[in-house]
Scaffold this motif. Sequence first.
Motif: not given
Length: 273
Positions: A72-95
Amino acid sequence: MDLEALYDVPAWEWPEGTKEKLLALVQNRAAPREDRDMAAELLSDVSVMDDGVAEALLNIAADPDEDPSLRGPAAVALGSALEYADVEGFDDPEEAPITETTFQKIQQKFYELYHDPRTPTEVRRSVLEGSVRAPQEWHRDAVASAYASKDSDWKLTAVFAMRWIEGFDREILEALQSRDPDILYQAVCAAGAWGISEAAPVLENILGADEIDEDLLFAAIEAVATVMPERAPDVLEPFRHMDDPDIVDAVEEALAMAKGILSLEDDGNGAGR
């Protein structure tokens, strides 16, 4: 490695090699579960997240041989990365903390885990909590079903998820009347996330109470900015001169946000609720 001490240090200031040690710890089946749990939470910081870390956490979340209390905690831990990618997208791979390929892989696996009846309930709840931070079409029905459950844990997960999944104003307002302090806290956060003006009386009651849970206090202060931006200066004035600098900082941030919202509305760009 002092895991507790790492919580008080920004991830970008960790000693060299800390991320690698945490990654090794979270994957070490012989290590104490509590330590692996803490390592997973620490690795959720987007400043140390990458495809390798995400892959390790996803493998743990998906592994039926792992303890559900770690999956469970491992799944929750991925949430922040998912949110960042969803909001910021992948136009800047370095970020971006993870690549688009990894993002899609996580979301697909989470969909499968949630809908697999063999997945333990606590893992399904955590998968929903992690995945809603990058909303998908299947989330609306999942959240509605969770909220309708008589299980208080599922209802708590649903109200948490309503911060990211729109269209649940009625349920959020209903949850604001809950006697469960955890559900109330999540409902305040959700009301603030969507700027639900009807939540104003509840926020005022919370802020006017003689005793306030600290987490609920900070959530209510933040929510005032979006729920009633025009009244924020008056409502938050009693907290501007408190001895606790964290509270004062939270109030000033909320007031700045409220001012920004009102400025947008004056320019004709505010969405309004």
